[in-house]
Scaffold this active site. Structure first.
Site, PDB file in Angstrom:
ATOM      1  N   HIS A 169      32.668  26.259  67.380  1.00 59.57           N
ATOM      2  CA  HIS A 169      33.783  26.045  66.458  1.00 59.57           C
ATOM      3  C   HIS A 169      34.631  27.303  66.306  1.00 59.57           C
ATOM      4  CE1 HIS A 169      35.814  24.190  62.956  1.00 59.57           C
ATOM      5  NE2 HIS A 169      35.867  25.428  62.520  1.00 59.57           N
ATOM      6  N   LYS A 197      49.821  23.301  61.362  1.00 56.26           N
ATOM      7  CA  LYS A 197      48.618  23.295  62.178  1.00 56.26           C
ATOM      8  C   LYS A 197      47.773  22.084  61.808  1.00 56.26           C
ATOM      9  CE  LYS A 197      44.695  26.241  63.533  1.00 56.26           C
ATOM     10  NZ  LYS A 197      43.907  27.453  63.183  1.00 56.26           N
ATOM     11  N   GLU A 236      43.646  20.689  62.150  1.00 50.16           N
ATOM     12  CA  GLU A 236      42.269  21.067  62.450  1.00 50.16           C
ATOM     13  C   GLU A 236      41.328  19.910  62.150  1.00 50.16           C
ATOM     14  OE1 GLU A 236      40.777  24.674  60.792  1.00 50.16           O
ATOM     15  OE2 GLU A 236      41.573  25.848  62.458  1.00 50.16           O
ATOM     16  N   HIS A 282      37.591  18.328  60.704  1.00 43.90           N
ATOM     17  CA  HIS A 282      36.454  18.455  59.794  1.00 43.90           C
ATOM     18  C   HIS A 282      35.594  17.215  59.976  1.00 43.90           C
ATOM     19  CE1 HIS A 282      35.052  20.617  55.967  1.00 43.90           C
ATOM     20  NE2 HIS A 282      35.219  21.514  56.907  1.00 43.90           N
ATOM     21  N   ASP A 288      42.333  33.793  55.087  1.00 41.01           N
ATOM     22  CA  ASP A 288      41.605  32.851  54.239  1.00 41.01           C
ATOM     23  C   ASP A 288      40.135  32.837  54.645  1.00 41.01           C
ATOM     24  OD1 ASP A 288      42.160  31.271  56.705  1.00 41.01           O
ATOM     25  OD2 ASP A 288      41.136  29.711  55.575  1.00 41.01           O
ATOM     26  N   SER A 306      31.803  28.784  50.986  1.00 39.31           N
ATOM     27  CA  SER A 306      32.359  28.384  49.692  1.00 39.31           C
ATOM     28  C   SER A 306      33.882  28.399  49.783  1.00 39.31           C
ATOM     29  CB  SER A 306      31.892  29.345  48.594  1.00 39.31           C
ATOM     30  OG  SER A 306      30.496  29.244  48.401  1.00 39.31           O
ATOM     31  N   SER A 320      37.451  20.451  68.949  1.00 32.04           N
ATOM     32  CA  SER A 320      36.231  19.921  68.336  1.00 32.04           C
ATOM     33  C   SER A 320      35.403  19.249  69.419  1.00 32.04           C
ATOM     34  CB  SER A 320      36.568  18.917  67.225  1.00 32.04           C
ATOM     35  OG  SER A 320      35.384  18.343  66.700  1.00 32.04           O
TER      36      SER A 320
END
Length: 761
Positions: A58, A105, A107, A109, A287, A332, A559
């Site tokens: 990843h 962008k 992405e 999950h 980030d 987190s 992914s």
């Protein structure tokens, strides 16, 4: 917890033979050996955690990096001229004129969203929003391309409502409109749903920020939420039962978990960050998403001009007794890491206090070339940061065209029974529009706030979402995401170009000029040569297509490992296209009904092309043959015609022709506009082909009678085929297809809108 007697780095040197759980953390034997070679000793537990997450598929792109380089090889200086940031940054940034820059962008999950649908999807939204924020931009809108198993499967009924609720819950609380995306069902996604998240944001060109830690003595400030045990291994490979040894883990389990999101904390973090940017208090910013502090510190240091020292004791925690490995690997949510000049620290902290955001100086930029991290007065990490962030393993995975590909392509849909009578055509149309993939997605999108902030101009079910960027001039951007994975399965190169073509076309159909591309490349295991062949072909198809269209790939995501056992998902390279429009007031809506008698013109050519089609899937459960041909020069011409028609007020409605063919396009335009229409088919062409073919490069437009001659002359002069296909009839409550059937709007609406509520309500 007792303080270790010696530094863990020193302990690592003194205990070279200590067994470490590197395999459980996803590291191969040779990867672990390379880490030992880099460090000249075995790694500490904290270092092992950092390398394992940062060298995961990843984070490191170790199986895809070799192929992704092709994007750079095919990007010309002209394509780069509008790019302010590209591949390798948190998000791509393009200059859209008038001093404005837009960043966007997409992405994935995916796996977290299967394990815990609500939080997996919610934190997917939160993570992509922070990527946009980290570029210095205000996030403005989100979109979500989604893929699930069969619509009537019990597990889909578990996963889909949770995913949709998570997207809605997080995005709505942030006050970000959800303006686009897709919902697709296919058996290959059972157990492997795809939850991709896109965000778009805007800033002034001079406000661009990048992730780098420069300036010796500059402070590293962690701000936002406290760090906890949630999310360890969420997007990486931390799957060991225990960490033992250096950090006295006490045998606590570090099972992979899904991050837990708090959109209200993120909302405050966004406003706080934007004020910090506006006051010029930030030198560099990153980030904290996948791999948490391990990623943020190593990437900031690797991109800077010196080293970095971090004191983990200063990191605000929300769980007691966390080990260094846990603190560094925690994912987190709602956290950012800033590089700040010493003279600006007090002002930085004052802004954070104003927004009630926790902020702590956790380290500083040093004049060395090492990332050094201390804990309890002892050194637990001492590494060259680039080896963690950018010098992970790069694999040249074997790839080969699957032996069954020839048989798959030879299994054409030509042998399938086709409807021929008006009654059969009528039944086919109703069955098609009520199938889960073609039915209205209003049950999903109504849960999203599509118009919050008041700058949404177009949203689902329009072909693309559009938002206003500049309220004074009306300048805006449009975004669309697309991928027909059935096409990609039949021919990965052509299928990916068809995904690009459709997203490009959908942006142009709104009246915007396509400008840049992002992507989320969802595939099975890279250890499967057949999957890697699909991936290599898809990358080349996308890169070559972008080069031909003259628009750059600005970034994206890969992914892998989306499969159950040896059964991979259909290859799904989702393509997102960004377009620019100088005044959103001239956008082209999707629904017909502006005035009586408007002409419906079909732009482009229709051929007998049904390989991978919705008709073959819905009516015959068939997948085989070749996908439709793609002509990117024709797509470029079509886009230019649509943009010109928008600019000159010649088009009152438009909708691309894709899944389900012309029949689906007509039904959607009529129902969205709540307006009837009369359709006349070409008597010399099979009605079935005209209604259900999925030939690319086609758009159905509504043109006012006063503009018809001017518009058709423009098309003819430019060499774009067109055919008058019908007229708009606001007085009618039906779609009349001459010599085929009449459909009341009520009948069509019941078929189109009733499917998803019946399955999931």
């Amino acid at each position: 917890m007792d303080t270790p007697a010696v530094d863990t780095t020193a302990l690592a040197e003194q205990t070279p033979d200590q067994v470490q759980p590197y395999a459980e953390l996803g590291l191969a034997d040779d990867e672990y050996a390379r880490i030992r070679e880099i460090l000249g000793r075995r790694p500490t537990d904290a270092e092992l955690a950092m390398y394992s997450v940062m060298w995961s598929e990843h984070c490191s792109y170790k199986s895809s990096k070799k192929h992704l380089a092709y994007f750079g090889e095919t990007t010309t200086p002209e394509m780069r001229s509008k790019m302010l940031a590209g591949i390798g940054e948190n998000a791509g940034v393009v200059d859209i004129g008038d001093g404005w820059a837009v960043t966007f962008k997409v992405e994935s999950h995916n796996h977290p969203s299967y394990v815990e649908p609500y939080q997996g999807a919610a934190t997917g939204v939160g993570g992509i929003v922070r990527d946009i924020l980290a570029m210095g931009a205000r996030p403005l809108a989100v979109a979500d391309p989604l893929r699930f198993g069969p619509a009537d499967a019990p597990d889909t009924r578990r996963v889909l409502p949770g995913v949709v609720a998570g997207i809605a819950g997080y995005g709505n609380c942030l006050g970000l409109p959800n303006i686009g995306g897709e919902v697709v069902f296919d058996p290959s996604y059972a157990g492997n749903p795809l939850v991709n998240a896109l965000c778009v944001g805007a800033m002034r060109v001079e406000d661009l920020h990048l992730a780098h830690a420069s300036g010796v003595g500059n402070k590293i400030i962690l701000f936002g939420a406290r760090t906890g045990l949630d999310g360890i291994g969420g997007v990486s490979v931390l799957a060991s039962d225990t960490f033992s040894g250096d950090e006295n883990s006490g045998g606590r389990k570090k099972l992979p978990s899904v991050q837990v999101g708090d959109p209200f904390t993120e909302k405050v973090l966004i406003e706080c960050s934007l004020e910090l940017f506006a006051k010029k208090l930030v030198v560099g910013i990153q980030d904290l998403g996948g791999a948490g502090l391990a990623c943020a510190t190593s990437e900031l240091a690797a991109a800077g001009d010196g080293g970095m020292h971090i004191d983990l004791d200063r990191v605000p925690l929300r769980a007691e007794g966390m080990t260094p490995a846990e603190i560094l690997s925690s994912e987190s949510q709602e956290r950012m890491c800033a590089v700040v000049r010493p003279s600006d620290v007090d002002a930085f902290m004052e802004v954070c206090r104003k927004w009630d955001v926790t902020a702590t100086v956790i380290g500083e930029v040093t004049d060395g070339d090492r990332l050094v991290i201390d804990w309890h007065g002892q050194t637990v990490v001492d590494v060259p940061p680039r080896t963690v962030a950018h010098q992970g393993p790069v694999y040249d995975r074997p790839y080969a065209r699957p032996a069954e590909q020839d048989d798959l392509q030879a299994d054409t849909p030509d042998k399938l029974a086709r409807p021929s009578t008006p009654e059969e055509l009528r039944e086919t149309l109703l069955r098609m529009i009520s199938s889960p993939n073609l039915a209205s997605k209003e049950w999903v999108t109504q849960q999203y706030d599509r118009y919050v902030r008041g700058n949404t101009v177009l949203a689902q079910p329009s072909d693309s979402g559009m938002i206003r960027i500049d309220e004074s001039t009306g300048r805006g951007v449009a975004v669309a995401t697309d991928c027909n994975s059935r096409y990609v399965y039949l021919d990965p190169y052509v299928g990916t170009q068809l995904a690009l073509a459709e997203a490009y076309r959908n942006v142009a159909t709104s009246g915007a000029t396509p400008m840049a591309v992002t992507n989320c490349l969802n595939f099975g295991s890279p250890r499967d040569p057949g999957v890697m062949w699909q991936f290599e072909r898809a990358v080349h198809g996308l890169a070559d297509g972008c080069a031909q269209l003259g628009i750059p790939v600005t970034g994206g995501n890969v992914s892998f490992y989306n499969q159950t056992g040896d059964k991979a998902i259909l290859p799904t390279p989702v393509v997102g296209v960004l377009g620019v429009i100088d005044d959103v007031r001239r956008r082209i809506p999707t629904g017909i009904g502006t005035e009586p008698g408007e002409s419906l013109l079909l732009l482009g050519e229709t051929h007998d092309e049904f390989g991978g089609s919705a008709w073959a899937q819905v009516i015959h459960d068939h997948l085989g043959g070749l996908p439709p041909k793609v002509d990117l020069e024709r797509e470029r011409l079509l886009a230019e015609i649509l943009v010109a028609g928008s600019r000159d007020g010649m088009i009152s409605a438009a909708h691309d022709v894709s899944d389900g063919g012309l029949a689906q396009t007509i039904v959607e335009m009529a129902l969205i506009g709540q307006c009837g229409a009369r359709i006349v088919l070409d008597p010399d062409v099979d009605p079935f082909v005209q209604l259900f073919s999925e030939s690319a490069g086609r758009v159905l437009v509504a043109v006012p009678r006063t503009e018809e001659l001017r518009f058709t002359e423009m098309c003819s002069a430019r060499g774009l085929p067109w055919r008058k296909t019908g007229v708009v009839d606001p007085e009618s409550n039906a779609v009349e297809i001459q010599d085929v059937a009449d459909f009341s709007l009520d009948e069509l609406r019941e078929a189109w809108e009733g499917t998803l509520p019946a399955l999931f309500a």
